[in-house]
Design an enzyme around this catalytic site. Structure first.
Site, PDB file in Angstrom:
ATOM      1  N   HIS A   1      29.147  -7.674 -16.452  1.00  0.00           N
ATOM      2  CA  HIS A   1      28.774  -7.532 -17.858  1.00  0.00           C
ATOM      3  C   HIS A   1      29.745  -8.289 -18.779  1.00  0.00           C
ATOM      4  O   HIS A   1      29.391  -9.300 -19.327  1.00  0.00           O
ATOM      5  CB  HIS A   1      28.640  -6.061 -18.311  1.00  0.00           C
TER       6      HIS A   1
ATOM      7  N   ASP B   1      20.919  -5.668 -11.466  1.00  0.00           N
ATOM      8  CA  ASP B   1      21.574  -4.418 -11.846  1.00  0.00           C
ATOM      9  C   ASP B   1      20.691  -3.176 -11.685  1.00  0.00           C
ATOM     10  O   ASP B   1      20.513  -2.683 -10.584  1.00  0.00           O
ATOM     11  CB  ASP B   1      22.094  -4.586 -13.294  1.00  0.00           C
TER      12      ASP B   1
HETATM   13 ZN    ZN Z   1      26.065  -1.869 -12.655  1.00  0.00          ZN
END
Ligand code: ZN
Length: 454
Positions: free
Chosen positions: A270, A321
Site C-alpha cells: 500500500h 489483496d
Molecule cells: Zn493486505
C-alpha cells in the site's frame, strides 16, 4: 522439447514478430529465436506477453468479496470492513481455506496473474489453538496453488499485537497470533516442503507496524537467511499514520526507514500515505511498493502518489489483496486513472523515452512484481520461467493493434476476456479461457459459500 511460435511477443528488447520459443523440461525458456521455423511448433493465437506476478493476496477474503457494499453508518471505513472479515475468518476450516484458495487461483490465472505472493496470516484453529501441525493452513495454500498450477511465494505472517506499542491482541485476532519463536518454527517447517514444490518459494512477512514490535522485527531478521522477500502492510490508512505518530512521533514509513535498512528485498504493501520525503526514500531504496488499486479504492484508503514516485524511478507491483477484483487490466487501469482523477490531467505515468502508458504500466508491474515475489519471472528471456499470456489475435482490437498499441488497447479499452491462453512453468493452465479444474472447483466453492454464509 516443446516449441511454440507467436505472431508477435513482448521481449526485453521490445516487440518482435514470428517469435519461436523452446521450453525445457524444467519449465524454463531454453531458446528464443526471432523469425524461426514454425515446423513442429505449436502456433499461438495472438500476441504473447510475460505473465503478471500478483504481489499481494489474502486468499480467504475472496469468499466475502462484494458482501460489504452495504451502507451501515456514514463513517463506514476500512475498520468497519475489518469487523465483517473477522466474523468470517472466525468460522473457516482448513478444507474450506483450500477450496477458496483453489477457486481464487483459477480466477487469477484467467485474469492474467501467473504467480502470487500469499500474505498468509490465519494460522490457528477457530479457538486460536495451533493445529497438531502448526503449518496446516499454510500447507492448504501451497496445495491449492499446486492443484491449479500457479506460481506461489508463500509469506507466513508474524502477527502478535492489536496496536502500536504491543497492545494485547483481541479475541477476533486469536487465529492470527504467533510469538516470535512459534513464527520462526513455522518458517522452519515450511522451508524444506516448499523447496521441493514446483514454482513455489518461501518469504517472510510482518503484518504491519501495528501488529509486531520493533524487537520482533530485529529478532526475525537476525534469525533468517536474508536473501528472500520481506513484505509488510504500511501506511494504508490515515488512522495508522496518526496512531504511529502518537506512539513514536514518526510516520510509519519514516519510522521504518529510520530503524531498518530497507532494500530491494522489501515489498511495502500500500504505502498509500507516503509524503514526499518518504516517496524519495522508497524510490532510492529499491524496495517495491505493493499497490492494490481496486482494494484501496474499495476500502477508501486514498491515492498513492504514483506520479512523483514513478518520476524518481520508484518500483511497484500490483496486487489483488481482498479480491474485490481479479484483473491485471483493472489494477493497472485504476493505477493510472487514480492519478488522472486527482490531477485532472491525462497520461500521467509516462517517462521521457516511453510515452505509451500501457507499456510503462505493464513493464513496471512485471519488473516490480518479479522482484517482490523473488521468482525468476517477469520477462520472456532464456533462463526465465516460461510464464506467459496469449492474447486473442482474432479480437478486432488486438488484431489491428501494432506493438505497444496492443497494451494500450487491452489495458484501457479491453478486458480479461481477451486473454485466451496462459502458461505457467511451461505448462498450459488456461486454454481458450478455460481451466481443467474449474467446474469441480466452482461446485466445491459454491458449497463452501453456502456453509459460510448460512
Ligand atoms: Zn493486505
Amino acid at each position: 522439447m516443446p516449441a511454440f511460435i507467436a505472431p508477435c511477443a513482448l521481449l526485453p528488447e521490445g516487440w518482435a514478430h514470428d517469435v519461436h520459443f523452446e521450453v525445457s523440461t524444467s519449465g524454463h525458456l531454453e531458446k528464443i529465436t526471432i523469425g524461426g521455423s514454425s515446423e513442429g511448433a505449436e502456433r499461438l493465437r495472438g500476441p504473447v506477453l510475460p505473465g503478471m506476478p500478483n504481489v499481494h493476496s489474502h486468499a480467504f477474503q475472496r469468499a466475502m468479496a462484494g458482501l460489504a457494499e452495504v451502507a451501515g453508518n456514514p463513517n463506514d471505513s476500512f475498520w468497519t470492513w475489518r469487523d465483517l472479515m473477522y466474523r468470517m475468518v472466525g468460522r473457516l476450516s482448513p478444507e474450506q481455506m483450500q477450496i477458496i484458495a483453489r477457486q481464487l487461483y483459477i480466477e487469477m490465472l484467467k485474469a492474467g496473474y501467473t504467480s502470487v505472493a500469499e500474505f498468509h496470516y490465519v494460522h490457528h484453529d477457530v479457538n486460536g489453538i495451533p493445529y497438531a501441525d502448526p503449518a496446516e493452513l499454510a500447507w492448504r495454500i501451497s496445495e491449492a496453488a499446486s492443484e491449479v498450477g500457479i506460481g506461489l511465494t508463500l509469506l507466513p505472517v508474524l502477527y502478535s499485537y492489536s496496536g502500536f506499542g504491543s497492545q494485547e491482541p483481541n479475541q477476533s485476532q486469536r487465529r492470527f497470533v504467533n510469538t516470535t519463536d512459534s513464527y520462526l518454527d513455522l518458517l522452519e517447517r515450511l522451508k524444506p516442503h516448499l523447496a521441493i514444490k514446483t514454482a513455489q518459494r518461501l518469504g517472510i512477512c510482518f503484518h504491519s507496524l501495528r501488529a509486531v514490535s520493533p524487537e520482533q522485527i530485529n529478532v526475525v531478521l537476525n534469525a533468517v537467511h536474508l536473501d528472500q522477500p520481506i513484505h509488510i502492510h504500511i501506511a494504508e490508512q490515515l488512522k495508522e499514520v496518526s496512531d504511529c505518530l502518537a506512539w513514536a512521533g514518526r510516520r510509519p514509513l519514516q519510522w521504518l526507514y529510520e530503524n531498518f535498512s530497507i532494500d530491494k528485498h522489501w515489498c511495502l504493501v500500500h504505502a498509500t500515505h507516503a509524503n514526499s520525503n518518504e516517496i524519495a526514500a522508497m524510490a532510492h531504496s529499491g524496495a517495491v511498493a505493493g499497490l492494490c488499486l481496486t482494494t484501496e479504492a474499495n476500502l477508501g484508503d486514498g491515492i498513492f502518489p504514483a506520479v512523483d514516485y514513478f518520476r524518481q524511478g520508484g518500483r511497484f507491483g500490483i496486487g489483488s489483496d481482498s479480491h474485490v477484483s481479479l484483473s491485471v487490466v483493472e489494477e493497472l487501469r485504476w493505477l493510472e486513472y487514480g492519478q488522472r482523477l486527482r490531477d485532472q490531467r491525462r497520461n500521467r505515468l509516462y517517462c521521457d523515452d516511453q510515452p505509451m502508458i500501457g507499456r510503462n504500466l505493464y513493464d513496471a508491474a512485471l519488473s516490480g512484481g518479479a522482484q517482490a515475489l523473488g521468482q525468476c519471472v517477469g520477462t520472456l528471456e532464456v533462463g526465465k520461467r516460461a510464464d506467459l499470456l496469449v492474447l486473442n489475435g482474432d479480437n478486432p482490437y488486438i488484431a489491428t493493434a501494432k506493438g505497444n498499441e496492443i497494451l494500450n488497447r487491452w489495458l484501457f479499452a479491453g478486458s480479461d476476456s481477451q486473454i485466451c491462453d496462459v502458461m505457467v512453468n511451461g505448462q498450459w493452465v488456461i486454454k481458450n479461457g478455460h481451466h481443467a479444474e474449474e467446474e469441480r472447483s466452482a461446485r466445491d466453492f459454491t458449497n463452501v459459500l453456502k456453509s459460510l454464509l448460512a
